[in-house]
Design a protein around this motif. Structure first.
Motif, PDB file in Angstrom:
ATOM      1  N   UNK A 107       0.815  -1.213   0.000  1.00 56.30           N
ATOM      2  CA  UNK A 107       0.000   0.000   0.000  1.00 56.30           C
ATOM      3  C   UNK A 107       0.848   1.262   0.000  1.00 56.30           C
ATOM      4  N   UNK A 108       1.814   1.298   0.896  1.00 54.51           N
ATOM      5  CA  UNK A 108       2.582   2.532   1.080  1.00 54.51           C
ATOM      6  C   UNK A 108       3.905   2.561   0.318  1.00 54.51           C
ATOM      7  N   UNK A 109       4.313   1.416  -0.233  1.00 52.41           N
ATOM      8  CA  UNK A 109       5.577   1.378  -0.967  1.00 52.41           C
ATOM      9  C   UNK A 109       5.647   2.374  -2.123  1.00 52.41           C
ATOM     10  N   UNK A 138      -6.315   6.092  -2.336  1.00 59.35           N
ATOM     11  CA  UNK A 138      -7.769   5.937  -2.446  1.00 59.35           C
ATOM     12  C   UNK A 138      -8.120   4.573  -3.034  1.00 59.35           C
ATOM     13  N   UNK A 139      -7.356   4.183  -4.038  1.00 53.88           N
ATOM     14  CA  UNK A 139      -7.593   2.866  -4.652  1.00 53.88           C
ATOM     15  C   UNK A 139      -7.225   1.739  -3.696  1.00 53.88           C
ATOM     16  N   UNK A 140      -6.082   1.872  -3.023  1.00 51.58           N
ATOM     17  CA  UNK A 140      -5.594   0.806  -2.141  1.00 51.58           C
ATOM     18  C   UNK A 140      -6.528   0.569  -0.967  1.00 51.58           C
ATOM     19  N   UNK A 141      -7.135   1.618  -0.462  1.00 48.04           N
ATOM     20  CA  UNK A 141      -8.028   1.489   0.689  1.00 48.04           C
ATOM     21  C   UNK A 141      -9.494   1.333   0.274  1.00 48.04           C
ATOM     22  N   UNK A 142      -9.737   1.164  -1.019  1.00 50.18           N
ATOM     23  CA  UNK A 142     -11.088   0.909  -1.487  1.00 50.18           C
ATOM     24  C   UNK A 142     -11.996   2.118  -1.514  1.00 50.18           C
ATOM     25  N   UNK A 143     -11.417   3.306  -1.405  1.00 50.73           N
ATOM     26  CA  UNK A 143     -12.251   4.517  -1.407  1.00 50.73           C
ATOM     27  C   UNK A 143     -12.528   5.016  -2.825  1.00 50.73           C
ATOM     28  N   UNK A 144     -11.760   4.528  -3.795  1.00 50.93           N
ATOM     29  CA  UNK A 144     -11.969   4.928  -5.177  1.00 50.93           C
ATOM     30  C   UNK A 144     -12.785   3.855  -5.880  1.00 50.93           C
ATOM     31  N   UNK A 145     -14.073   4.116  -6.017  1.00 52.81           N
ATOM     32  CA  UNK A 145     -14.958   3.166  -6.686  1.00 52.81           C
ATOM     33  C   UNK A 145     -14.878   3.358  -8.195  1.00 52.81           C
TER      34      UNK A 145
END
Length: 734
Positions: free
Chosen positions: A9-11, A172-179
């Motif tokens: 996620x953070x790399x 946003x994508x990694x944490x599922x916030x970007x639908x």
């Protein structure tokens, strides 16, 4: 999350940050302006002759020439010279505004044909003049001059913004916030932002109506920060170093990032172009959120955002006029409208939205704030019965009070200086002459209807509403008429349409501006230009148009959105193309000048003198040695044989302090409101003058900070509480 998933996620974010750090630290991305062959391209010589010779009847002295007329920001420059001569000569550096450069005279040794030297521009230069002096020998001929600007970190900042944008989208994508729907909306609105920002994607800066003024505002913030003043009230850049309190009367909170970029090595042309893009992004986001929330559909947000972004009047505000205050206020106005809707018709618990929206507009532009206040009063009067019936007065009151407290740091010095006579009366304009003819609301592009316009400014930029806005507003009206059962949404859309039409008509000669000017005893002249009301027409029509497009085209919303983007883009293309091809511009490596022509926000009866007087005036028997002036700070060694008054090249706004060897000495106002220091007989030591402001300002600074922290804190608690309730409902919390 597991360690591996955290790394995944953070790399990429950490890698992007590392690349940015390397970009700034190594200097590999730094860029420099090279002023090539100045003597042949930008300097005008008498009879095109660059030679002086005793045998040809010439005498020792300055080689007659004019130029090169560069306007240089502060920094260290390098000048290379080549000449044919048999004696020692000199180069003199001068400017129209008498700016300090070190050194200003450079000796060219005998026997050397070429060389180079560095010089530091201590104060911003207007119209650089390079004079070559024939001093000895029998002849001298200037062959060439080449100058190098400081290195600028524009490319490194571009890398920073790209990395930041990538990091936000990735997280946003990694944490599922970007639908998928959110990504689709981002594509549409992002493309509109890209199109409307196109004139900013170049290293030059368009020379627009107000660009010098707003560049000076940024440099004033830099000046104040370098002097340790925060928030900045007085900057030492404007009026050729005499200083200005522009920040007090023209709020500049949102210009601080640009000032920090300038301090970090970015060029003036770059930071303003960055601001254009940033304003477009904020405008798109605020309008999308506003329309989506009010009309309860994401497509309404997409439609309204496209319409608002590509509205011709807004584009003119950004790229033709560089009306920084107005265009930034337009970016936050949808947030203000959303907050107003929440406290009157929506969820009154969201009153903080109104606070942040209203405060953002106030901290951009005072005229826009007055117009928003009028909108708020009218809106509340229209729905007064509902406000009282549903107990919404408390929410409105909390929003109003918190807005005042949040802006207290700006209001305190503003009210103080206003009481002292500093005002903006010079900004008043003839509103009667500036009113549009109604037909101009429909004319595409720049120009007026006849060869004798009342206001010649209208010849040079677009003042129409724009066909896409008008058509989509008509869609809204059609949908309202067609609707069999009208609810609060239709009522709001109708109110928006009515307001948009009303403000459009008020910008024209239909409105009795002459009578209004008489009734208000000239106060209405502060609005300056009636066509300024078109920003509200643009705002209301974009919102109503979003509703109209949703109602009529919602079944094929994706196709309709692309069609609207194409139509609005084509309508905006003439203005965007003109601005992208503009031939008058500020070149990379150059900048604004500090001698503003408009006498704004000054003490009464202040004059700008030409030539600029940078000297210290002494009344009485006193000596001033080792004099150094840096922005709004002065240090010198003084000795007074009798009572004496020293007058310095600074406008003496209230807030200056002075000491001699640490002991306070009186400051006051002298001729032309210059800052004076009074010394008693026998005073001797180190004089220090600086702007410290007023102690009571700090109380209001702290009050605003505490209000901001309180608002964010309560908002965060509310968000956590709502999330907790959702999780408990799902059975994920005990």
């Amino acid at each position: 999350m597991k360690k591996r998933s955290m790394l995944v996620t953070w790399g990429p974010v950490l890698l992007a940050a590392l690349v940015v750090v390397l970009g700034f630290a190594t200097g590999l991305l730094d860029k420099q302006r090279v002023f090539v062959d100045i003597a042949h391209t930008d300097m005008v010589f008498e009879d095109d002759d660059r030679r002086l010779s005793l045998e040809e009847g010439d005498s020792y002295g300055i080689l007659p020439c004019i130029g090169p007329h560069y306007e240089l920001p502060r920094g260290t420059y390098r000048l290379q010279w080549r000449m044919d001569a048999d004696g020692a000569n000199r180069i003199h550096l001068d400017s129209t505004n008498g700016a300090l450069m070190d050194p200003q005279v450079v000796e060219l040794p005998q026997g050397e044909w070429e060389g180079e030297f560095e010089f530091t521009v201590v104060e911003a230069v207007k119209n650089l003049q390079i004079n070559v002096e024939f001093c000895s020998g029998t002849y001298m001929e200037l062959l060439s001059l080449r100058m190098y600007s400081p290195y600028y970190k524009d490319n490194a900042f571009t890398l920073l913004f790209a990395a930041a944008g990538f990091s936000v989208l990735w997280l946003l994508y990694a944490y599922g916030r970007m639908t998928r729907r959110g990504a689709a909306d981002l594509v549409l609105v992002g493309l509109a932002v890209l199109v409307v920002s196109s004139p900013a994607f170049k290293e030059t800066l368009n020379l627009t109506h107000d660009v010098y003024f707003h560049l000076a505002r940024i440099e004033n913030i830099v000046s104040g920060l370098e002097m340790g003043d925060f928030p900045v009230r007085l900057g030492g850049y404007s009026y050729n170093g005499y200083g200005a309190i522009t920040s007090v009367f023209y709020p500049d909170v949102f210009l601080y990032p640009l000032a920090l970029m300038r301090m970090g090595g970015a060029s003036q042309t770059y930071v303003m172009n960055v601001y254009y893009v940033a304003v477009n992004i904020v405008t798109a986001a605020c309008m999308y959120v506003c329309a989506k929330r009010i009309f309860g559909n994401r497509w309404a947000g997409v439609f309204a955002s496209i319409l608002y972004l590509l509205a011709d009047y807004r584009i003119s505000n950004v790229f033709t006029r560089t009306a920084v205050g107005e265009m930034t206020a337009m970016a936050f106005m949808p947030l203000f409208v959303l907050g107003l809707w929440e406290v009157v018709l929506g969820d009154k618990r969201r009153w903080r939205v109104l606070t942040f929206g209203a405060a953002s507009v106030f901290l951009c532009h005072l005229i826009s704030t007055v117009l928003c206040a009028i909108i708020a009063v009218v809106f509340c009067l229209v729905y007064i019965r509902r406000i009282v019936r549903e107990g919404r007065l408390a929410a409105i009151g909390k929003a109003a009070l918190s807005t005042v407290l949040l802006c207290a740091f700006q209001l305190a010095p503003f009210l103080m200086y206003s009481a002292q006579g500093v005002n903006a009366s010079s900004l008043k304009a003839d509103v009667v002459r500036s009113a549009l003819e109604p037909a101009q609301l429909f004319v595409l592009g720049e120009g007026t209807l006849n060869p004798w316009p009342k206001n010649s400014h209208i010849l040079y930029f677009s003042v129409e509403i724009g066909l896409p806005l008008i058509i989509c507003a008509a869609m809204a009206l059609y949908a309202i008429v067609l609707c069999e059962k009208r609810g609060s949404t239709e009522g709001l859309a109708a109110l928006l349409l009515l307001g948009g039409v009303g403000f459009a008509l008020a910008s024209t000669t239909i409105f009795p501006w002459e009578k209004a000017n008489i009734l208000t005893d000239g106060a209405i002249a502060y609005i300056q230009f009636p066509w300024r009301l078109l920003m509200l027409t643009t705002l209301f029509f974009a919102l109503a148009g979003g509703y109209g497009a949703l109602r009529l085209l919602g079944r094929h919303a994706d196709i309709a959105a692309f069609a609207l983007l194409c139509a609005a883009g084509l309508a905006a293309l003439p203005t965007l193309s003109n601005e992208a091809r503009r031939s008058d511009y500020i070149a990379f490596g150059e900048g604004g000048h500090p001698d503003l022509y408009q006498m704004e926000y000054l003490l009464p009866d202040t004059l700008i003198e030409w030539p600029v007087d940078h000297s210290v005036h002494i009344e009485g028997e006193a000596t001033v040695t080792q004099y150094q002036k840096r922005e709004t700070s002065v240090t010198a060694q003084v000795e007074a044989g009798t009572d004496a008054t020293l007058s310095f090249p600074l406008f003496g706004f209230d807030g200056y302090a002075a000491t001699v060897d640490g002991e306070p000495v009186p400051v006051g106002l002298g001729e032309n409101n210059r800052l004076t220091v009074s010394l008693s007989a026998g005073t001797s030591g180190t004089l220090h003058i600086w702007f410290e402001g007023k102690a009571f300002w700090r109380i209001f600074d702290v009050l605003s900070l505490l209000t901001l922290l309180g608002l964010w804190g309560t908002r965060a608690n509310g968000v956590l509480a709502r999330r907790g309730a959702v999780l408990r409902k799902r059975g994920e919390l005990q």
